[in-house]
Motif scaffolding. Structure first.
Motif, short mmCIF file in Angstrom:
data_model
loop_
_atom_site.label_atom_id
_atom_site.label_comp_id
_atom_site.label_asym_id
_atom_site.label_seq_id
_atom_site.Cartn_x
_atom_site.Cartn_y
_atom_site.Cartn_z
N TYR A 12 0.84 -1.20 0.00
CA TYR A 12 0.00 0.00 0.00
C TYR A 12 0.87 1.25 0.00
O TYR A 12 1.87 1.32 0.72
CB TYR A 12 -0.93 0.00 1.21
N ARG A 13 0.47 2.25 -0.78
CA ARG A 13 1.23 3.50 -0.86
C ARG A 13 0.49 4.68 -0.22
O ARG A 13 1.03 5.78 -0.16
CB ARG A 13 1.51 3.85 -2.33
N THR A 14 -0.76 4.46 0.23
CA THR A 14 -1.53 5.56 0.83
C THR A 14 -2.15 5.08 2.14
O THR A 14 -2.37 3.89 2.35
CB THR A 14 -2.66 6.03 -0.10
N SER A 15 -2.45 6.07 3.00
CA SER A 15 -3.19 5.79 4.23
C SER A 15 -4.66 6.16 4.09
O SER A 15 -5.50 5.74 4.88
CB SER A 15 -2.58 6.58 5.39
N GLY A 16 -4.96 6.97 3.07
CA GLY A 16 -6.32 7.48 2.91
C GLY A 16 -6.57 8.74 3.72
O GLY A 16 -7.66 9.31 3.68
N ARG A 17 -5.54 9.22 4.43
CA ARG A 17 -5.69 10.42 5.27
C ARG A 17 -4.80 11.56 4.81
O ARG A 17 -4.63 12.55 5.53
CB ARG A 17 -5.35 10.06 6.72
N GLU A 18 -4.24 11.44 3.62
CA GLU A 18 -3.34 12.47 3.14
C GLU A 18 -4.08 13.78 2.87
O GLU A 18 -5.22 13.78 2.42
CB GLU A 18 -2.65 12.03 1.84
N SER A 19 -3.41 14.90 3.18
CA SER A 19 -3.93 16.21 2.81
C SER A 19 -3.57 16.47 1.35
O SER A 19 -2.46 16.16 0.91
CB SER A 19 -3.31 17.29 3.70
N LEU A 20 -4.49 17.04 0.60
CA LEU A 20 -4.24 17.23 -0.84
C LEU A 20 -3.18 18.27 -1.11
O LEU A 20 -2.43 18.17 -2.07
CB LEU A 20 -5.55 17.61 -1.54
N PHE A 21 -3.06 19.30 -0.28
CA PHE A 21 -2.28 20.46 -0.65
C PHE A 21 -0.84 20.47 -0.14
O PHE A 21 -0.06 21.31 -0.51
CB PHE A 21 -2.99 21.73 -0.19
N PHE A 22 -0.49 19.54 0.73
CA PHE A 22 0.87 19.53 1.25
C PHE A 22 1.42 18.11 1.19
O PHE A 22 0.75 17.17 1.59
CB PHE A 22 0.90 20.06 2.69
N ALA A 23 2.65 18.00 0.71
CA ALA A 23 3.30 16.70 0.62
C ALA A 23 4.55 16.71 1.49
O ALA A 23 5.30 17.69 1.52
CB ALA A 23 3.68 16.40 -0.83
N ASP A 24 4.78 15.63 2.21
CA ASP A 24 5.94 15.55 3.10
C ASP A 24 7.25 15.39 2.34
O ASP A 24 8.28 15.88 2.75
CB ASP A 24 5.78 14.38 4.08
N ASN A 25 7.20 14.67 1.22
CA ASN A 25 8.42 14.34 0.49
C ASN A 25 8.17 14.49 -1.00
O ASN A 25 7.32 13.79 -1.56
CB ASN A 25 8.85 12.91 0.85
N ALA A 26 8.91 15.38 -1.63
CA ALA A 26 8.67 15.68 -3.04
C ALA A 26 8.94 14.47 -3.93
O ALA A 26 8.20 14.22 -4.90
CB ALA A 26 9.53 16.86 -3.48
N ILE A 27 9.98 13.69 -3.61
CA ILE A 27 10.31 12.53 -4.44
C ILE A 27 9.21 11.47 -4.33
O ILE A 27 8.79 10.89 -5.34
CB ILE A 27 11.67 11.94 -4.02
N ASP A 28 8.75 11.21 -3.10
CA ASP A 28 7.66 10.25 -2.93
C ASP A 28 6.40 10.71 -3.65
O ASP A 28 5.67 9.90 -4.23
CB ASP A 28 7.36 10.04 -1.44
#
Length: 265
Positions: A216-232
């Motif tokens: 799995y690559r997602t938790s389903g709880r990600e915020s759309l507008f901010f990413a923790d890691n640009a490469i990921d």
């Protein structure tokens, strides 16, 4: 021909390459003093990269794919065979070094080894050849026995399909190789985002399989507008776009029956 065209098309439309081509087009337009085209090309290139790297757009694409098929609950009491699809091993490295280096999809093989212990009578089918156009590499069907036997799987249980280059060929060649019988239970192990396309192709090949998603690559709880890691984020966007394009391309070509396959059919 489908394999070749899909590889060429994807080379041009994957986000990073697309941004580079747009940037080059914008710079060329600037050389010819076409300011409107220059602004459009460079601006679109920036937008593609910004969305792909600074937002969770990729996770938003992957999550519905990952949620589409779940593992059966309760798990089957008896399993006759386990099919693991290739894509979890570093073929070019393993060809040279003779090891079993895994990539981000390596969970496919870890889970397969776990399932092999859970269902000691099940056959273990590894389906995956070399799916690249230019880079020389070792197919997963050739590398996986080294990894699985190192993880304690009896090599006598392994069935190797090492000719397939894509998921369509995974399904067709595996069905031809193992000829599953009515009433048998087969688990299909692949990355969760890849499961809808895989299940649709196995159904089309008349190979009844039970989905067993991993990686799995997602938790389903990600915020759309901010990413923790640009490469990921870039990788997730690339995977998501490729998988949705693959679903629609396979549907339009008649290789699957619907663009977004349902669970429980």
């Amino acid at each position: 021909m489908f394999f070749l065209l899909s590889k060429i098309f994807w080379f041009f439309v994957q986000p990073l390459n697309l941004a580079i081509f747009l940037l080059v087009a914008g710079l060329l337009a600037g050389l010819f003093r076409r300011r409107g085209l220059m602004a459009a090309g460079t601006g679109t290139a920036f937008l593609v990269l910004a969305v792909a790297t600074w937002t969770s757009f990729g996770q938003a694409l992957l999550n519905p794919l990952e949620e589409r098929f779940a593992r059966p609950n309760p798990a089957p009491q008896k399993v006759d065979g386990i099919v693991v699809l290739g894509g979890g091993l570093e073929g070019s490295i393993n060809l040279v070094r003779g090891g079993y280096e895994v990539n981000a999809g390596g969970d496919r093989y870890i889970e397969t080894a776990v399932l092999a212990r859970r269902y000691p009578q099940a056959r273990i089918v590894v389906s995956g050849g070399t799916g690249t156009l230019f880079l020389e590499g070792e197919g997963d069907g050739a590398t996986a026995p080294r990894l699985l036997t190192a993880l304690g799987v009896d090599p006598a249980r392994l069935v190797l399909e090492n000719q397939s280059r894509n998921t369509y060929e995974n399904a067709v060649f595996t069905k031809r190789l193992v000829t599953p019988k009515p009433g048998e239970t087969w688990l299909l192990v692949t990355s969760a985002f890849h499961m809808p396309r895989s299940m649709a192709l196995f159904r089309k090949a008349d190979f009844a399989a039970v989905p067993w998603p991993v990686d799995y690559r997602t938790s389903g709880r990600e915020s759309l507008f901010f990413a923790d890691n640009a490469i990921d984020s870039l990788q997730a966007t690339t995977l998501g776009i490729r998988e949705w394009i693959g679903l629609f391309a396979y549907w339009l070509s008649g290789r699957i029956d619907e663009p977004f396959p349902k669970s429980g059919q």
